[in-house]
Design an enzyme around this catalytic site. Structure first.
Site: not given
Ligand code: ADP
Length: 449
Positions: A201-202, A292
């Site tokens: 879900k976003y 890490r």
């Molecule tokens: P990565 O491992 O590529 O850094 P992440 O899963 O940590 O990816 O997500 C990076 C960023 O993407 C988050 O800090 C947030 O800004 C956005 N994001 C990730 N998942 C969601 C979600 N379900 N809803 C809204 N934003 C998201």
């Protein structure tokens, strides 16, 4: 305690690790590619071994070459830093087979958290809230469509092997699903050789708030409070701070406990970060764990007055942790100074630094491997320095940061300094009013405006 640590990394983090090793009386070995001969980490280590050409695949990512360097220098431990092989379970395993301590979690712990779907499943079992989603790999496009409709748009398509914001696409409606699915999969395949995708879900206008944890070899896990990393550009962090302006003591207690439960669920050993998304109602959801040390670790070091690299080395040497959580006493902000042109879509700007003056004074810290005359190579990430300020309050910290940014002078390459200067003046930023999409509408203006 270890006698000699080989640092399987480059740049500021390699230098950061060398500093702590010196203070702990541990000898250090730097490795470097031919492009990094002139880097400070090479100069300040006790020994240095050239391990190959500029391309990371033939140097910083080459396990055989690194193991050869370990062998000829007689190092008894390896510190992987961040990036490169820091979250590579195979590397951790090979170190263990050679009788070399990998300073970080066990290969099994890295695997459990490295795959995002497995990590989410582990968290659900540990009772940690996760973002609602497909709960597993999407078999095909049709299933993707079906699940997205069930969850409700907008959704986010994510690569299970993802990192650094790659292999990730926000899908706002059914019509754009197929195109974005293809783009995300192609990107994931190219970046991670794994195009396994899942749906979440976003969460609209969330904050990215992460908890620093430390676990020892005896099953004890504590948290060191949070860092707010919501100031991101294309999912890449540019500014981090602690405490989060959005935090309340109640929320910190709840999130801190969840972070500890997450660490305990895998018997986590070492320093690690539990990343959460927090919506505007202060609901929080586990997103992923980084097994890490993080780029932004100095923020935590400054507010709790503790050396996290030292903690990491002590835990790896089998020393138990104290067992108490740490809470921020001050406010700290870190900005990443990258060799990028902020007026040209943050395009990398490698080249020779002809002149450099770094900020100084009370409450100012600069972590960097560069100097006047240093050439920023085009082969690696573009970060050239981290500027960290600390003060009693957030307001004072921002004022100090403005002062420190004005003092920071880099000539020869373009940097992200103009961006940070503008950000510090931004009303919403100053009020603590921002979310992960904040920079989408941020106006950089024109040079010298
Ligand atoms: P990565 O491992 O590529 O850094 P992440 O899963 O940590 O990816 O997500 C990076 C960023 O993407 C988050 O800090 C947030 O800004 C956005 N994001 C990730 N998942 C969601 C979600 N379900 N809803 C809204 N934003 C998201």
């Amino acid at each position: 305690m270890f006698q000699k640590i080989l640092i399987a990394n480059r740049g500021e983090i390699a230098l950061r690790i060398i500093r702590t090793c010196k203070e702990m009386g541990i000898k250090t070995v730097a490795i470097y590619s031919t492009a990094d001969r002139e880097s400070l980490h090479v100069r300040f280590a006790d020994e240095a071994v050239c391990i190959g050409p500029a391309a990371s695949s033939q140097s910083y990512l080459s396990i055989p070459k690194i193991m050869a360097a370990v062998e000829i220098t007689n190092a008894d431990a390896v510190h992987p830093g961040y990036g490169f092989l820091a979250e590579n379970a195979e590397f951790a395993e090979i170190c263990t087979e050679y009788g070399i301590k990998f300073i970080g979690p066990t290969p099994d712990q890295i695997r459990k958290m490295g795959d995002k779907i497995t990590a989410k499943e582990t968290m659900i079992k540990a009772g940690v809230p996760v973002v609602p989603g497909s709960g597993g790999l999407l078999q095909d496009l049709a299933t993707g469509h079906k699940i997205a409709n069930e969850i409700g748009y907008p959704i986010i398509l994510k690569a299970t092997a993802g990192g650094g914001g790659r292999g990730m696409r926000i899908v706002r409606n059914e019509e754009e699903f197929e195109d974005l699915w293809n783009i995300a999969r192609t990107e994931a395949k190219a970046a991670f050789s794994n195009d396994g995708m899942y749906i979440e879900k976003y969460i609209e206008e969330p904050r990215h708030i992460e908890f620093q944890i430390v676990g020892d070899q005896f099953g004890k896990v504590v948290h060191l409070s949070e860092r707010d990393c919501s100031i991101q550009r294309r999912h890449q962090k540019l500014v981090e701070e602690s405490p989060s302006p959005f935090m309340t003591p109640e929320l910190r207690e709840k999130m801190g406990n969840a972070a500890i439960a997450a660490g305990e669920a895998i018997n986590y050993e070492g320093v690690g970060t539990i990343e959460f998304l927090v919506d505007k109602y202060r609901n929080f959801y586990f997103m992923e764990m980084n097994t890490r040390i993080q780029v932004e670790h100095p923020v935590t070091e400054e507010v709790i007055d503790h050396d996290l690299i030292k903690e990491q080395i002590k835990v790896a040497a089998g020393i138990p942790i104290s067992g108490k959580n740490y809470y921020p006493n001050l406010h700290a902000i870190e900005v990443s100074i990258n060799a990028e042109d902020v007026y040209a879509d943050f395009r990398p700007s490698p080249g020779k630094i002809t002149s450099l003056h770094t900020s100084k004074g009370h409450g100012v810290r600069v972590d960097t491997h560069v100097y006047a005359g240093y050439t920023v190579p085009p082969y690696y990430d573009s970060m050239i320095a981290k500027l960290i300020c600390k003060a009693q309050t957030r307001e004072e910290c921002i004022t100090k940061m403005e002062r420190a940014l004005d003092e920071f002078i880099v000539e020869g390459v373009k940097t992200t300094l103009p961006f940070h200067k503008l950000l510090m003046k931004n009303e919403d930023f100053r009020k603590g009013n921002f979310h992960t999409g904040f920079l989408n509408t941020f106006n950089m203006g024109k040079p010298n405006e």
